[in-house]
Design a protein around this motif. Structure first.
Motif, PDB file in Angstrom:
ATOM      1  N   LEU A   1      -3.612  -4.335   1.573  1.00  0.00           N
ATOM      2  CA  LEU A   1      -3.117  -3.002   1.234  1.00  0.00           C
ATOM      3  C   LEU A   1      -3.703  -1.945   2.167  1.00  0.00           C
ATOM      4  N   VAL A   2      -2.816  -1.248   2.865  1.00  0.00           N
ATOM      5  CA  VAL A   2      -3.207  -0.044   3.609  1.00  0.00           C
ATOM      6  C   VAL A   2      -2.788   1.106   2.714  1.00  0.00           C
ATOM      7  N   VAL A   3      -3.754   1.835   2.178  1.00  0.00           N
ATOM      8  CA  VAL A   3      -3.459   2.645   0.998  1.00  0.00           C
ATOM      9  C   VAL A   3      -2.665   3.913   1.252  1.00  0.00           C
TER      10      VAL A   3
ATOM     11  N   ASP B   1      -3.827  10.345   8.154  1.00  0.00           N
ATOM     12  CA  ASP B   1      -2.433   9.943   8.289  1.00  0.00           C
ATOM     13  C   ASP B   1      -2.135   8.490   7.930  1.00  0.00           C
ATOM     14  N   ARG B   2      -3.141   7.705   7.530  1.00  0.00           N
ATOM     15  CA  ARG B   2      -2.853   6.297   7.323  1.00  0.00           C
ATOM     16  C   ARG B   2      -3.551   5.681   6.117  1.00  0.00           C
ATOM     17  N   ALA B   3      -4.819   5.974   5.964  1.00  0.00           N
ATOM     18  CA  ALA B   3      -5.541   5.382   4.826  1.00  0.00           C
ATOM     19  C   ALA B   3      -6.710   6.265   4.422  1.00  0.00           C
ATOM     20  N   VAL B   4      -6.645   6.780   3.207  1.00  0.00           N
ATOM     21  CA  VAL B   4      -7.747   7.590   2.679  1.00  0.00           C
ATOM     22  C   VAL B   4      -8.898   6.701   2.198  1.00  0.00           C
ATOM     23  N   LEU B   5      -8.723   5.405   2.377  1.00  0.00           N
ATOM     24  CA  LEU B   5      -9.797   4.451   2.072  1.00  0.00           C
ATOM     25  C   LEU B   5     -10.547   4.196   3.384  1.00  0.00           C
TER      26      LEU B   5
ATOM     27  N   GLY C   1       0.805  -1.206   0.000  1.00  0.00           N
ATOM     28  CA  GLY C   1       0.000   0.000   0.000  1.00  0.00           C
ATOM     29  C   GLY C   1       0.835   1.250   0.000  1.00  0.00           C
ATOM     30  N   PHE C   2       0.350   2.258   0.721  1.00  0.00           N
ATOM     31  CA  PHE C   2       0.996   3.567   0.769  1.00  0.00           C
ATOM     32  C   PHE C   2       1.195   4.096  -0.649  1.00  0.00           C
ATOM     33  N   LEU C   3       0.055   4.213  -1.309  1.00  0.00           N
ATOM     34  CA  LEU C   3       0.017   4.521  -2.735  1.00  0.00           C
ATOM     35  C   LEU C   3      -0.386   5.967  -3.010  1.00  0.00           C
TER      36      LEU C   3
END
Lengths: 275, 275
Positions: A103-105, A152-156, A69-71
């Protein structure tokens, strides 16, 4: 309440955060838990090939690998690096025999307030990764994180959003994670679990505690210690067609300072009676 | 960036939590802020009639009264008490000339995990209150709180859910609050603001900070100190037809320990440039 005893229970490695991979494996062997969710860093530390062999020789399934992730990065260099690292994570999942890579985006890039842009980059980057994952036999599993992690971590942030992103891709390329901690509050949860159908790539459970601890990343509790009613969610996931493992993934300082055998015994007992 | 200067700016009383009502009123008079959002407890402390007179004699509008709600209780006695208290809150809003009473609907009752049941009780109780509110000329304003408050404060978690509950009622009986802190993360935010149309009864702004403080109730920041991009939200609210005040409501220990004049000057400057 859970049919089939612990035949579909999986110990996520984070639940025994202070223990080594062999120590966690030993707990599975001691108790008969047939699967584990693994994390990249401790696997790399132990050695990828060695970890895969350790799981195989002990007859354990790998239910998922956390995490890619971290996309959401907005520079070309950071994006290239994210793609490279995610391909590596896919390779690792393949070697471990994990059916999916969680995936943590990623959150907003430093200093950015462009939430829509960050969300679009997730879609764009996923399009580059998904065919590669398919070739490696690994499904990408989009994890909606609780909205309190949006910056700060996931916009999903919701299962509905995860499905909106996943559905244009073939089902074997992109699935979704249902993690009770992240989605239990959602007024549309049951409707969206039904919609998920065979997109569900991973089912993770832990409880929502109040008050939240000072570090909100560590607010996940042992099932039964918080506010979540698990059986309706478990049933909905089953009705949607999911037949995979139920992973117990707990980030919690108190759980982490408890001896591994106590944690695992409690986990099994709570799983059997509450999930 | 905001048209019309501060003609539609409202100071929510909570932003100056350590100051008396007359002190907050004096800040509005000093700076030309034409409206205030009031809270029941400090108004009761000062005296309801006296508070209404203080606002009138200083030419200040009351943009909203906070708060009624807590409608999720599962005992008949607690429910009767909640109804009684909400009717009183409606009376208070009427006397203050507040166009709406903000409702924080309440969390799960102690020991209960029945989220669907708690949500249904909100609908049922609202049906008893709404006609009374209309007779008093006060609109009930359903406030979706951030999902991290679902267990202990408000089982109403998204604007979409608030609208689903509000829409069966006449528009002048039940509206919704758009509070940036609670809804900024929502992938469906703009779609749901558009859907809200003239249901929007109150627009409140403050920022989302990271990391969240140990007490997550105090995580609301001054605009510009966090991650929220205000203009698109403000524009969407305006396009939906809302012409009311924009209330600045900040729960934050640092803001609360800053002298009132500094807070209000900063608030006006940030409002003019960022909202």
């Amino acid at each position: 309440m859970t049919d089939g005893g612990i035949a579909r229970l999986s110990l996520n490695q984070k639940t025994l955060n202070r223990y080594s991979l062999p120590a966690a494996v030993a707990e599975c062997v001691r108790t008969g838990i047939p699967a584990m969710g693994l994390w990249r860093e401790p696997v790399q530390e132990y050695g990828l090939t060695e970890a895969a062999e350790l799981m195989r020789s002990n007859g354990l399934r790998v239910s998922s690998l956390c995490r890619g992730g971290f996309l959401t990065t907005d520079s070309p260099e950071a994006r290239a690096e994210a793609l490279r690292d995610n391909r590596l994570a896919i390779d690792e999942a393949a070697e471990l025999g994990a059916p999916c890579l969680v995936l943590v985006v990623g959150g907003l890039p430093d200093g950015s307030k462009d939430l829509a842009g960050a969300r679009q980059r997730v879609v764009d980057t996923l399009a580059e990764l998904a065919p590669y994952a398919e070739r490696q036999g690994v499904r990408l599993a989009l994890e909606a994180l609780h909205p309190m992690y949006c910056a700060d971590r996931a916009v999903l942030s919701t299962l509905e959003q995860a499905l909106d992103i996943a559905e244009p891709f073939p089902e074997n390329q992109v699935g979704v994670v249902v993690d009770t901690f992240h989605v239990w509050w959602d007024p549309k949860l049951f409707e969206q679990i039904e919609r998920s159908g065979s997109r569900i790539a991973s089912f993770q459970v832990c409880d929502w505690l109040t008050p939240l601890p000072a570090d909100v990343l560590l607010g996940r509790g042992m099932m039964g210690d918080g506010h979540i009613d698990f059986p309706p969610i478990r049933e909905a996931v089953r009705r949607a067609g999911y037949t995979g493992d139920t992973e117990v993934e707990i980030f919690n300082e108190e759980v982490w300072s408890t001896p591994a055998d106590e944690v695992v015994d409690t986990m099994i007992e709570r799983y059997l009676h509450l999930v």
